[in-house]
Enzyme design. Structure first.
Site, mmCIF file in Angstrom:
data_model
loop_
_atom_site.group_PDB
_atom_site.id
_atom_site.type_symbol
_atom_site.label_atom_id
_atom_site.label_comp_id
_atom_site.label_asym_id
_atom_site.label_seq_id
_atom_site.Cartn_x
_atom_site.Cartn_y
_atom_site.Cartn_z
ATOM 1 N N GLY A 1 -4.077 10.962 6.452
ATOM 2 C CA GLY A 1 -2.224 12.087 5.976
ATOM 3 C C GLY A 1 -1.379 11.497 7.024
ATOM 4 N N PHE A 2 -2.062 11.273 7.712
ATOM 5 C CA PHE A 2 -0.467 10.340 8.878
ATOM 6 C C PHE A 2 -1.070 9.403 8.875
ATOM 7 C CE2 PHE A 2 -1.035 15.434 9.807
ATOM 8 C CZ PHE A 2 0.091 15.728 9.026
ATOM 9 N N GLY B 1 -4.950 3.010 11.495
ATOM 10 C CA GLY B 1 -5.271 2.596 12.871
ATOM 11 C C GLY B 1 -6.022 0.715 12.802
ATOM 12 N N HIS C 1 0.959 -1.343 -0.233
ATOM 13 C CA HIS C 1 -0.005 0.188 -0.456
ATOM 14 C C HIS C 1 1.253 0.971 0.301
ATOM 15 C CE1 HIS C 1 -3.830 1.924 1.135
ATOM 16 N NE2 HIS C 1 -3.497 3.075 1.762
ATOM 17 N N HIS D 1 -2.873 4.913 -2.864
ATOM 18 C CA HIS D 1 -4.066 5.584 -2.618
ATOM 19 C C HIS D 1 -3.619 6.913 -2.886
ATOM 20 C CE1 HIS D 1 -5.899 6.857 1.548
ATOM 21 N NE2 HIS D 1 -6.290 6.702 0.370
ATOM 22 N N GLY E 1 -0.065 -0.267 8.752
ATOM 23 C CA GLY E 1 1.399 0.660 7.916
ATOM 24 C C GLY E 1 2.190 0.906 9.289
ATOM 25 N N SER E 2 1.341 1.718 10.809
ATOM 26 C CA SER E 2 2.719 1.210 11.857
ATOM 27 C C SER E 2 2.592 -0.027 12.503
ATOM 28 C CB SER E 2 2.514 2.411 12.442
ATOM 29 O OG SER E 2 0.744 2.612 13.398
ATOM 30 N N MET F 1 -11.751 4.509 4.906
ATOM 31 C CA MET F 1 -10.721 5.324 5.503
ATOM 32 C C MET F 1 -11.187 5.559 7.130
ATOM 33 S SD MET F 1 -8.141 6.232 4.115
ATOM 34 C CE MET F 1 -7.015 6.575 5.397
ATOM 35 N N ASP G 1 -8.949 1.072 6.047
ATOM 36 C CA ASP G 1 -7.049 1.930 5.909
ATOM 37 C C ASP G 1 -7.320 3.316 6.894
ATOM 38 O OD1 ASP G 1 -4.662 2.879 5.205
ATOM 39 O OD2 ASP G 1 -5.041 3.851 3.330
HETATM 40 C C1 DX5 Z 1 -3.236 6.944 6.438
HETATM 41 C C2 DX5 Z 1 -3.171 6.529 5.106
HETATM 42 C C3 DX5 Z 1 -2.588 4.920 5.965
HETATM 43 C C4 DX5 Z 1 -1.639 4.900 7.274
HETATM 44 C C5 DX5 Z 1 -1.544 4.193 7.614
HETATM 45 O O1 DX5 Z 1 -3.590 8.926 5.489
HETATM 46 O O2 DX5 Z 1 -3.834 6.484 4.048
HETATM 47 O O3 DX5 Z 1 -2.552 3.846 4.442
HETATM 48 O O4 DX5 Z 1 -0.778 4.595 6.565
HETATM 49 O O5 DX5 Z 1 -1.253 3.973 9.136
HETATM 50 P P1 DX5 Z 1 -1.607 3.006 10.381
HETATM 51 O O6 DX5 Z 1 -1.774 2.031 10.267
HETATM 52 O O7 DX5 Z 1 -0.020 3.671 10.545
HETATM 53 O O8 DX5 Z 1 -2.558 4.010 11.103
HETATM 54 ZN ZN ZN Z 2 -3.777 4.756 2.812
#
Ligand code: DX5
Ligand code: ZN
Length: 223
Positions: free
Chosen positions: A141-142, A176, A32, A65, A196-197, A136, A174
């Site tokens: 954004g983060f 959290g 992703h 994305h 992601g994290s 979402m 996508d």
């Molecule tokens: C946020 C991104 C996500 C983000 C998810 O704007 O679209 O793809 O990387 O990160 P985590 O899994 O850490 O919430």
């Molecule tokens: Zn994303």
């Protein structure tokens, strides 16, 4: 089969190719890639040039994305860079149907995404014309934000809408996603879980993705 798509937003940016290779070896299904323009979201990330370079690192599907305004301007560039799936936001363009058609004309799969406060009905007219719906579950954004709990009924509603209107559409979630909530999110109807994290912030990618897959494949205990 439910799939895991690690978001490289939380990977070590100095070694992105190696990070992709590592999550592939750990069991990732898709990669992703979060593209941000500093307008649609208050952050800037990567563009088509870097995606083209990363394409050399793996053949895994690139799930791109686009968190950018007027994405229609950049579909060709992201297609040429080697994207397999391109997802655009309903809030980011006045030409949603045309842009989805453009993505498909390039031979790619088209996704449409909704921010947490955007009503689901916004995608209803276009549902039969897309390949993926991305819900979402944080404000984009983060990375590293907390899953918005009110998203679970939304995921269930989206799944039901897909089931009745366009059963081939994949449902992606996508934001959290963690080891603690992945099973609940999958049970609500998600087919593809972006993380992601939770993956890149863990010490052992294989252990984390492996644990996620065990949670996804476990049978539901009858009530
Ligand atoms: C946020 C991104 C996500 C983000 C998810 O704007 O679209 O793809 O990387 O990160 P985590 O899994 O850490 O919430
Ligand atoms: Zn994303």
């Amino acid at each position: 089969m439910k799939m895991i798509a690690p978001s490289i937003l939380s990977a070590d940016g100095s070694r992105l190719g190696d990070e992709i290779t590592a999550v592939k070896a750990a069991g990732a299904d898709w990669i992703h890639i979060d593209v941000m323009d500093g307008h649609f979201v208050p952050n800037l990330t990567i563009g088509p040039g870097l995606i083209a370079s990363l394409r050399k690192a793996t053949r895994l599907p690139f799930d791109v994305h686009l968190m950018i305004e007027n994405p229609e301007r950049y579909i060709d560039a992201f297609a040429e860079a080697g994207s397999d799936w391109i997802t655009i936001h309903v809030e980011a363009t006045g030409h949603l149907h045309r842009t989805v058609a453009l993505i498909r004309e390039r031979g790619l799969r088209a996704g449409v995404s909704l921010n947490p406060a955007t009503p689901l009905v916004r995608i209803e007219p276009i549902l039969p014309d897309i390949d993926l719906l991305l819900i979402m579950t944080v404000n984009p954004g983060f990375g590293g934000q907390k899953f918005i709990e009110g998203s679970l009924p939304r995921i269930r509603q989206a799944k039901e809408m897909i089931r009745t209107r366009a059963p081939k559409v994949l449902l992606e979630v996508d934001g959290g996603v963690t080891l603690q909530n992945i099973r609940t999110i999958a049970d609500a109807g998600a087919d593809i879980l972006v993380a992601g994290s939770a993956i890149f912030g863990s010490g052992d990618y294989a252990e984390t993705i492996g644990a996620m897959k065990v949670l996804l494949s476990a049978q539901t205990v009858p009530a």
